[in-house]
Scaffold this motif. Structure first.
Motif, short mmCIF file in Angstrom:
data_model
loop_
_atom_site.label_atom_id
_atom_site.label_comp_id
_atom_site.label_asym_id
_atom_site.label_seq_id
_atom_site.Cartn_x
_atom_site.Cartn_y
_atom_site.Cartn_z
N ILE A 252 0.89 -1.16 0.00
CA ILE A 252 0.00 0.00 0.00
C ILE A 252 0.93 1.21 0.00
CG2 ILE A 252 -1.92 1.15 1.15
CD1 ILE A 252 -2.56 -1.45 2.55
N PRO A 253 1.30 1.70 -1.19
CA PRO A 253 2.42 2.64 -1.30
C PRO A 253 2.27 3.91 -0.48
CG PRO A 253 1.81 1.80 -3.45
CD PRO A 253 0.76 1.35 -2.50
N PHE A 254 1.06 4.52 -0.44
CA PHE A 254 0.93 5.81 0.23
C PHE A 254 1.01 5.68 1.75
CE2 PHE A 254 -3.27 4.13 -0.64
CZ PHE A 254 -3.87 4.18 0.60
N MET A 255 1.00 4.44 2.27
CA MET A 255 1.10 4.25 3.71
C MET A 255 2.55 4.06 4.17
SD MET A 255 -2.01 4.33 4.97
CE MET A 255 -2.03 3.41 6.51
N ASP A 256 3.48 3.86 3.23
CA ASP A 256 4.84 3.56 3.66
C ASP A 256 5.59 4.80 4.14
OD1 ASP A 256 5.27 4.84 1.29
OD2 ASP A 256 6.31 3.18 0.29
N LYS A 257 4.96 5.97 4.05
CA LYS A 257 5.60 7.19 4.54
C LYS A 257 5.30 7.44 6.03
CE LYS A 257 6.69 7.74 0.24
NZ LYS A 257 7.99 7.21 -0.22
N ILE A 258 4.36 6.67 6.60
CA ILE A 258 4.02 6.85 8.01
C ILE A 258 5.03 6.07 8.86
CG2 ILE A 258 2.28 6.48 9.78
CD1 ILE A 258 0.16 6.62 7.59
N ILE A 259 5.72 6.79 9.76
CA ILE A 259 6.78 6.14 10.52
C ILE A 259 6.49 6.10 12.02
CG2 ILE A 259 8.52 6.74 8.81
CD1 ILE A 259 9.47 8.92 10.82
N GLY A 260 5.40 6.73 12.46
CA GLY A 260 5.13 6.71 13.88
C GLY A 260 3.84 7.42 14.23
N GLY A 261 3.50 7.37 15.53
CA GLY A 261 2.30 8.03 16.01
C GLY A 261 1.10 7.12 15.99
N ASN A 262 -0.04 7.71 16.31
CA ASN A 262 -1.29 6.94 16.40
C ASN A 262 -2.38 7.64 15.60
OD1 ASN A 262 -0.43 4.91 18.44
ND2 ASN A 262 -0.18 6.74 19.71
N LEU A 263 -3.27 6.79 15.05
CA LEU A 263 -4.43 7.29 14.32
C LEU A 263 -5.65 6.58 14.85
CD1 LEU A 263 -5.14 9.19 11.96
CD2 LEU A 263 -5.00 7.22 10.43
N ASP A 264 -6.61 7.33 15.34
CA ASP A 264 -7.85 6.79 15.91
C ASP A 264 -8.95 6.96 14.88
OD1 ASP A 264 -9.82 5.84 17.56
OD2 ASP A 264 -10.02 7.71 18.70
N LEU A 265 -9.51 5.84 14.39
CA LEU A 265 -10.47 5.88 13.29
C LEU A 265 -11.83 5.40 13.76
CD1 LEU A 265 -8.12 4.34 10.60
CD2 LEU A 265 -8.75 6.75 10.80
N ASP A 266 -12.84 5.68 12.94
CA ASP A 266 -14.22 5.37 13.33
C ASP A 266 -14.98 4.74 12.17
OD1 ASP A 266 -16.51 5.36 14.96
OD2 ASP A 266 -17.19 7.26 14.12
N ASP A 267 -15.82 3.72 12.47
CA ASP A 267 -16.76 3.14 11.50
C ASP A 267 -16.09 2.71 10.20
OD1 ASP A 267 -18.87 3.52 13.23
OD2 ASP A 267 -19.30 5.53 12.47
N ILE A 268 -15.09 1.87 10.31
CA ILE A 268 -14.38 1.39 9.13
C ILE A 268 -15.09 0.16 8.57
CG2 ILE A 268 -12.09 0.79 8.25
CD1 ILE A 268 -11.04 1.64 11.06
N ASP A 269 -15.10 0.04 7.25
CA ASP A 269 -15.58 -1.18 6.59
C ASP A 269 -14.50 -1.68 5.64
OD1 ASP A 269 -18.12 -1.65 7.66
OD2 ASP A 269 -18.99 -0.08 6.40
N LEU A 270 -14.19 -2.96 5.75
CA LEU A 270 -13.23 -3.61 4.85
C LEU A 270 -13.92 -4.81 4.23
CD1 LEU A 270 -10.24 -3.84 3.82
CD2 LEU A 270 -9.88 -5.44 5.71
N SER A 271 -13.88 -4.89 2.92
CA SER A 271 -14.51 -6.00 2.22
C SER A 271 -13.46 -6.82 1.49
CB SER A 271 -15.54 -5.50 1.19
OG SER A 271 -16.58 -4.79 1.82
N LEU A 272 -13.66 -8.12 1.49
CA LEU A 272 -12.89 -9.04 0.66
C LEU A 272 -13.82 -9.51 -0.44
CD1 LEU A 272 -10.41 -10.84 0.02
CD2 LEU A 272 -11.41 -12.55 1.56
N SER A 273 -13.48 -9.19 -1.67
CA SER A 273 -14.32 -9.51 -2.82
C SER A 273 -13.57 -10.48 -3.72
CB SER A 273 -14.69 -8.24 -3.58
OG SER A 273 -15.46 -8.54 -4.73
N ILE A 274 -14.18 -11.63 -3.99
CA ILE A 274 -13.58 -12.63 -4.88
C ILE A 274 -14.44 -12.72 -6.13
CG2 ILE A 274 -12.83 -15.02 -5.11
CD1 ILE A 274 -12.63 -15.17 -2.09
N THR A 275 -13.82 -12.53 -7.27
CA THR A 275 -14.49 -12.59 -8.56
C THR A 275 -13.99 -13.82 -9.31
OG1 THR A 275 -14.60 -10.17 -8.68
CG2 THR A 275 -14.91 -11.38 -10.74
#
Length: 524
Positions: A252-275
């Motif tokens: 996930i290229p745009f995430m490799d710049k994060i090197i520390g700290g915390n992120l508090d998130l809300d109401d996340i949805d992750l789907s696994l889709s198989i075609t």
């Protein structure tokens, strides 16, 4: 921010290098450089953003994590067919020009790794041939494959060979592109599998002026091989192979710049889709799905992890395939999705196995494959930009290339006036290379951008003004030009922690940038 600082540093050096006058003193110049306004869409690809009726934003991210290669279904090996052809009668006969003295029809069966194919068409590949002839006259040899056609025409290649002296053979090699050829693999009776029909013939060159003596010692060896076969479509039974996919990762290229700290998130949805676009029944098991970052690894917990997933075979009309779909959703109530995402992964790893046709040949050799319709797995992340950032640290490097003369620059200062309409603040640092694979102290003397003013609902009601100062002395300027690299680090904090704030589509930051430089003039 990275692109902006890159532009400003280069602009400062160019601006300074252009001030040359016939004087002998050090002058100071000041000038505005740029005014810009940045919003969320400048930082994140527009196509990944969704704006809701209340102006809040969501981030939509899709990544393909797996695609089944055709060689996992069946392998079409690089195969060589070698046959010796000779006249079928004893003794010697004299034949005239144009006479065909060899005409053999052959059926060849290929081993296609457990699959039984009735038909295959090719996106690419080649047929290689080698003809070794002991015939004491010039010949025309042809290789015909009646069961292979391209746009309705049978495969045919014709090769001209010079005469042999009967002891040392004449040899000719060549190749033919098999792109767009279709192969009927059912043999002469239409009941076989993986079977190719070929017709080999040898004639005396019709332009030859004298008869040629032929005996059964005047053999012709033809070696035919198939190489780099790339199937486009196929029909038959593809077997019931168990495809085990060892632990693999997707970035996930745009995430490799994060090197520390915390992120508090809300109401996340992750789907696994198989075609499933491949005409087989499939049973798939995702053994593990992991979030990997510099912080650590978090394994996703969910009822589908480790449990078999049955995928129905798709239907097709002609060669238009109606792929079947399977989707499972992970959220905070059904899984540990929040810690999985708040781990800030720059990689997702997975381990899976795929059972092809778990119930055997239930479709009577009716499996099908079309390269335009794959079996693939995607993850889809829907992330409302309602968050809390606590020392969330992003780091990246920039490369600079300046071809102006900067040797007379004594010092320079960039002043960045920021009017911040975001409810989060930032500390910006810029580090110069020290030439020893490391970076020296930051050149930002006033690094803080204060957050906007918010109300009791954590909504922005007024911007906050701040000023950043980037100061470079003579040594640092020369160091920057010599190394051509700088390190940028930005630390974000939202206001009113631990409360989360909603980012709105109208939030932005206005930046007004000016430069002051000191320049040493010398008399020519």
């Amino acid at each position: 921010m990275k692109q902006l600082i890159y532009f400003l540093l280069v602009a400062l050096l160019y601006f300074a290098s252009c001030k040359k006058e016939a004087t002998t003193w050090t002058s100071e110049y000041a000038a505005p450089l740029v005014f810009t306004s940045l919003n969320i869409s400048d930082m994140v690809n527009d196509s990944n953003l969704t704006v809701h009726p209340d102006s809040s934003l969501s981030l939509h991210i899709e990544r393909e994590i797996y695609r089944l290669n055709i060689d996992s279904l069946f392998t079409t090996p690089d195969t060589t067919i070698s046959e010796v052809h000779a006249v079928a009668f004893p003794g010697t006969i004299s034949v005239s020009a144009g006479f065909t003295f060899i005409s053999d029809v052959e059926e060849s069966t290929f081993n296609v790794s457990g699959a039984e194919l009735k038909y295959i068409s090719l996106n690419g590949g080649q047929l290689n041939y080698e003809i070794i002839s002991y015939v004491t006259g010039p010949t025309i040899d042809s290789i015909k494959i009646p069961s292979a056609t391209k746009h309705g025409s049978e495969f045919l290649t014709v090769i001209h060979l010079e005469e042999s002296d009967g002891t040392i053979p004449t040899t000719v090699t060549g190749s033919v592109d098999l792109s767009d050829y279709e192969f009927d693999l059912t043999g002469s009776d239409g009941l076989k599998y993986n079977t190719l029909i070929s017709n080999i013939s040898t004639s005396i060159d019709p332009t030859h002026s004298t008869p040629v003596d032929i005996s059964n010692a005047d053999s012709v060896r033809i070696n035919v091989s198939f190489e780099n076969i790339d199937p486009g479509r196929a029909l038959g039974y593809f077997g019931n192979e168990l495809v085990e996919v060892p632990l693999d990762t997707v970035s996930i290229p745009f995430m490799d710049k994060i090197i520390g700290g915390n992120l508090d998130l809300d109401d996340i949805d992750l789907s696994l889709s198989i075609t499933n676009g491949i005409g087989v029944d499939i049973q798939s098991t995702v053994n593990e799905l992991n979030s990997i970052s510099s912080i650590g690894t978090v394994a996703l917990s969910h009822s589908t992890i480790g449990s078999p997933i049955n995928l129905n075979r798709p239907s097709k009309t002609g060669w238009v395939v109606n792929s079947s779909e399977y989707t499972t959703t992970f959220n905070n109530s059904s899984s540990n999705l929040t810690p999985f995402i708040e781990n800030l992964p720059n990689q997702i790893s997975y381990d899976t196995k795929i059972q092809i046709n778990p119930f055997g040949d239930v479709n009577s050799h009716g499996d099908f494959y079309h390269s335009d319709y794959p079996l693939k797995a995607d993850i889809v992340l829907d992330l409302p930009l309602c968050l809390g950032a606590n020392n969330l640290t992003l780091q990246d490097t920039i490369q600079l290339s300046v071809d102006q003369d900067t040797s007379q620059i004594k010092s320079g200062t960039l002043k960045i006036h920021a009017s911040n309409h975001f409810p989060l603040g930032a500390e910006v640092q810029v580090y110069l290379s020290n030439g020893a694979n490391g970076f020296a102290d930051s050149v930002v003397s006033q690094p803080i951008i204060a957050p906007a003013v918010v109300n009791s609902f954590n909504e922005v009601i007024a911007p906050t003004a701040s000023e950043l100062l980037i100061e470079l002395d003579t040594e640092q300027i020369h160091q920057l030009i010599h190394s051509g690299i700088a390190l940028i680090k930005v630390i974000f904090n939202t206001t009113n922690l631990p409360n989360r704030i909603k980012l709105k589509d109208w939030y932005h930051i206005d930046l007004n940038v000016g430069a002051t430089i000191k320049y040493k003039h010398e008399v020519n």
